[in-house]
Design a protein around this motif. Structure first.
Motif, PDB file in Angstrom:
ATOM      1  N   VAL A   1       6.293  50.847  15.896  1.00  8.37           N
ATOM      2  CA  VAL A   1       7.241  51.241  16.942  1.00  8.37           C
ATOM      3  C   VAL A   1       6.850  52.601  17.505  1.00  8.37           C
ATOM      4  N   ARG A   2       6.773  52.683  18.834  1.00  9.39           N
ATOM      5  CA  ARG A   2       6.551  53.987  19.473  1.00  9.39           C
ATOM      6  C   ARG A   2       7.809  54.826  19.279  1.00  9.39           C
ATOM      7  N   THR A   3       7.644  56.010  18.731  1.00  6.54           N
ATOM      8  CA  THR A   3       8.763  56.947  18.655  1.00  6.54           C
ATOM      9  C   THR A   3       8.657  57.995  19.759  1.00  6.54           C
ATOM     10  N   ILE A   4       7.495  58.058  20.378  1.00  7.38           N
ATOM     11  CA  ILE A   4       7.292  58.865  21.588  1.00  7.38           C
ATOM     12  C   ILE A   4       6.839  57.890  22.675  1.00  7.38           C
ATOM     13  N   LEU A   5       7.574  57.857  23.769  1.00 12.85           N
ATOM     14  CA  LEU A   5       7.263  56.933  24.862  1.00 12.85           C
ATOM     15  C   LEU A   5       6.365  57.622  25.879  1.00 12.85           C
ATOM     16  N   PRO A   6       5.414  56.889  26.409  1.00 12.20           N
ATOM     17  CA  PRO A   6       4.552  57.479  27.441  1.00 12.20           C
ATOM     18  C   PRO A   6       5.345  57.694  28.729  1.00 12.20           C
ATOM     19  N   PRO A   7       4.828  58.520  29.628  1.00 11.07           N
ATOM     20  CA  PRO A   7       5.484  58.657  30.929  1.00 11.07           C
ATOM     21  C   PRO A   7       5.595  57.287  31.604  1.00 11.07           C
ATOM     22  N   LEU A   8       6.627  57.122  32.369  1.00 10.57           N
ATOM     23  CA  LEU A   8       6.844  55.876  33.095  1.00 10.57           C
ATOM     24  C   LEU A   8       5.696  55.670  34.084  1.00 10.57           C
ATOM     25  N   PRO A   9       5.043  54.506  34.048  1.00  7.54           N
ATOM     26  CA  PRO A   9       3.950  54.255  35.000  1.00  7.54           C
ATOM     27  C   PRO A   9       4.444  54.298  36.454  1.00  7.54           C
ATOM     28  N   GLN A  10       3.551  54.668  37.341  1.00  5.44           N
ATOM     29  CA  GLN A  10       3.887  54.824  38.764  1.00  5.44           C
ATOM     30  C   GLN A  10       4.530  53.562  39.347  1.00  5.44           C
ATOM     31  N   ARG A  11       4.032  52.398  38.976  1.00  3.66           N
ATOM     32  CA  ARG A  11       4.595  51.155  39.553  1.00  3.66           C
ATOM     33  C   ARG A  11       6.060  50.975  39.161  1.00  3.66           C
ATOM     34  N   PHE A  12       6.448  51.468  37.984  1.00 10.42           N
ATOM     35  CA  PHE A  12       7.842  51.367  37.569  1.00 10.42           C
ATOM     36  C   PHE A  12       8.684  52.468  38.200  1.00 10.42           C
ATOM     37  N   ILE A  13       8.100  53.634  38.410  1.00  9.24           N
ATOM     38  CA  ILE A  13       8.832  54.713  39.091  1.00  9.24           C
ATOM     39  C   ILE A  13       9.211  54.256  40.495  1.00  9.24           C
ATOM     40  N   ARG A  14       8.292  53.592  41.168  1.00 12.12           N
ATOM     41  CA  ARG A  14       8.561  53.115  42.537  1.00 12.12           C
ATOM     42  C   ARG A  14       9.706  52.099  42.580  1.00 12.12           C
ATOM     43  N   GLN A  15       9.960  51.427  41.473  1.00 11.52           N
ATOM     44  CA  GLN A  15      11.002  50.400  41.416  1.00 11.52           C
ATOM     45  C   GLN A  15      12.366  50.957  40.984  1.00 11.52           C
ATOM     46  N   LEU A  16      12.409  52.225  40.618  1.00 12.18           N
ATOM     47  CA  LEU A  16      13.677  52.832  40.199  1.00 12.18           C
ATOM     48  C   LEU A  16      14.647  52.920  41.376  1.00 12.18           C
ATOM     49  N   PRO A  17      15.951  52.907  41.092  1.00  8.26           N
ATOM     50  CA  PRO A  17      16.914  53.199  42.156  1.00  8.26           C
ATOM     51  C   PRO A  17      16.611  54.581  42.740  1.00  8.26           C
ATOM     52  N   THR A  18      16.930  54.768  43.990  1.00  6.88           N
ATOM     53  CA  THR A  18      16.586  56.002  44.703  1.00  6.88           C
ATOM     54  C   THR A  18      17.030  57.253  43.963  1.00  6.88           C
ATOM     55  N   ASN A  19      18.256  57.266  43.450  1.00 10.36           N
ATOM     56  CA  ASN A  19      18.745  58.480  42.770  1.00 10.36           C
ATOM     57  C   ASN A  19      17.895  58.825  41.548  1.00 10.36           C
ATOM     58  N   LEU A  20      17.434  57.831  40.821  1.00 13.33           N
ATOM     59  CA  LEU A  20      16.564  58.095  39.665  1.00 13.33           C
ATOM     60  C   LEU A  20      15.150  58.448  40.104  1.00 13.33           C
ATOM     61  N   ARG A  21      14.647  57.730  41.079  1.00  8.52           N
ATOM     62  CA  ARG A  21      13.290  57.996  41.572  1.00  8.52           C
ATOM     63  C   ARG A  21      13.176  59.438  42.067  1.00  8.52           C
ATOM     64  N   ASP A  22      14.194  59.911  42.782  1.00  5.85           N
ATOM     65  CA  ASP A  22      14.179  61.275  43.314  1.00  5.85           C
ATOM     66  C   ASP A  22      14.242  62.331  42.213  1.00  5.85           C
ATOM     67  N   ALA A  23      14.835  61.987  41.074  1.00  3.66           N
ATOM     68  CA  ALA A  23      14.978  62.943  39.978  1.00  3.66           C
ATOM     69  C   ALA A  23      13.926  62.758  38.881  1.00  3.66           C
ATOM     70  N   CYS A  24      13.060  61.806  39.054  1.00  2.00           N
ATOM     71  CA  CYS A  24      12.086  61.458  38.014  1.00  2.00           C
ATOM     72  C   CYS A  24      11.170  62.642  37.675  1.00  2.00           C
ATOM     73  N   PRO A  25      10.989  62.923  36.381  1.00  2.00           N
ATOM     74  CA  PRO A  25      10.142  64.057  35.991  1.00  2.00           C
ATOM     75  C   PRO A  25       8.644  63.795  36.145  1.00  2.00           C
ATOM     76  N   TRP A  26       8.268  62.543  36.407  1.00  2.00           N
ATOM     77  CA  TRP A  26       6.855  62.227  36.602  1.00  2.00           C
ATOM     78  C   TRP A  26       6.593  62.014  38.081  1.00  2.00           C
ATOM     79  N   THR A  27       5.449  62.428  38.550  1.00  3.86           N
ATOM     80  CA  THR A  27       5.108  62.391  39.960  1.00  3.86           C
ATOM     81  C   THR A  27       4.884  60.968  40.427  1.00  3.86           C
ATOM     82  N   VAL A  28       5.367  60.688  41.632  1.00  2.21           N
ATOM     83  CA  VAL A  28       5.100  59.402  42.281  1.00  2.21           C
ATOM     84  C   VAL A  28       3.990  59.625  43.285  1.00  2.21           C
ATOM     85  N   THR A  29       2.900  58.926  43.111  1.00  2.00           N
ATOM     86  CA  THR A  29       1.817  59.011  44.093  1.00  2.00           C
ATOM     87  C   THR A  29       2.002  57.886  45.090  1.00  2.00           C
ATOM     88  N   LYS A  30       1.794  58.197  46.323  1.00  2.00           N
ATOM     89  CA  LYS A  30       2.031  57.211  47.390  1.00  2.00           C
ATOM     90  C   LYS A  30       0.807  56.378  47.638  1.00  2.00           C
TER      91      LYS A  30
END
Length: 142
Positions: free
Chosen positions: A113-142
């Motif tokens: 079991v991962r006890t430390i999770l990797p940063p959310l991949p870019q493809r999943f960040i793009r699928q987040l609701p806008t409020n979460l995507r805007d606050a996401c600590p990982w960068t979204v590359t366009k």
């Protein structure tokens, strides 16, 4: 159809777990038992899978390897059948989902079991609701 080792393990009365040490995830990752994990990974993994991951990670912070009665573990998460004699479908679907997304892996008869999770991949960040995507600590590359 191929049956995964995890599917077979989930039929057992006892499950063995250990920490999955991933030095890459440790660099920018977040603890799997944190509020941040709940916020950022729930839209991707789903609430039941994140609950399972969160609880397993918390248990493994007390001991790096643990054994659980399958029904008792599922029951501690509210994921047992009404007769409390078997894990519910929610539990038996959440675990393979965690494996599919690389949050757990099976080696032999042990679930890592991962006890430390990797940063959310870019493809999943793009699928987040806008409020979460805007606050996401990982960068979204366009």
């Amino acid at each position: 159809m191929t049956i995964s080792p995890l599917s077979e393990l989930l039929k057992a009365t006892t499950l063995e777990f250990t920490i999955w040490h991933d030095p890459v995830a440790a660099v920018d990752g977040i603890p799997a038992d944190s509020d941040d994990a709940l916020v950022w990974w729930t839209p991707t993994l789903g609430p039941t899978a994140v609950l399972c991951l969160h609880r397993l990670s918390r248990y493994l912070t007390t001991s790096p390897s643990m054994s659980f009665d399958t029904v008792e573990l599922a029951g501690a998460m509210g994921l047992v059948q009404k007769d409390r004699l078997a894990a519910s479908e929610g539990f038996t679907r959440a675990m393979p989902r965690l494996e599919m997304f690389g949050m757990i892996r099976t080696i032999g008869n042990t679930i890592h079991v991962r006890t430390i999770l990797p940063p959310l991949p870019q493809r999943f960040i793009r699928q987040l609701p806008t409020n979460l995507r805007d606050a996401c600590p990982w960068t979204v590359t366009k």
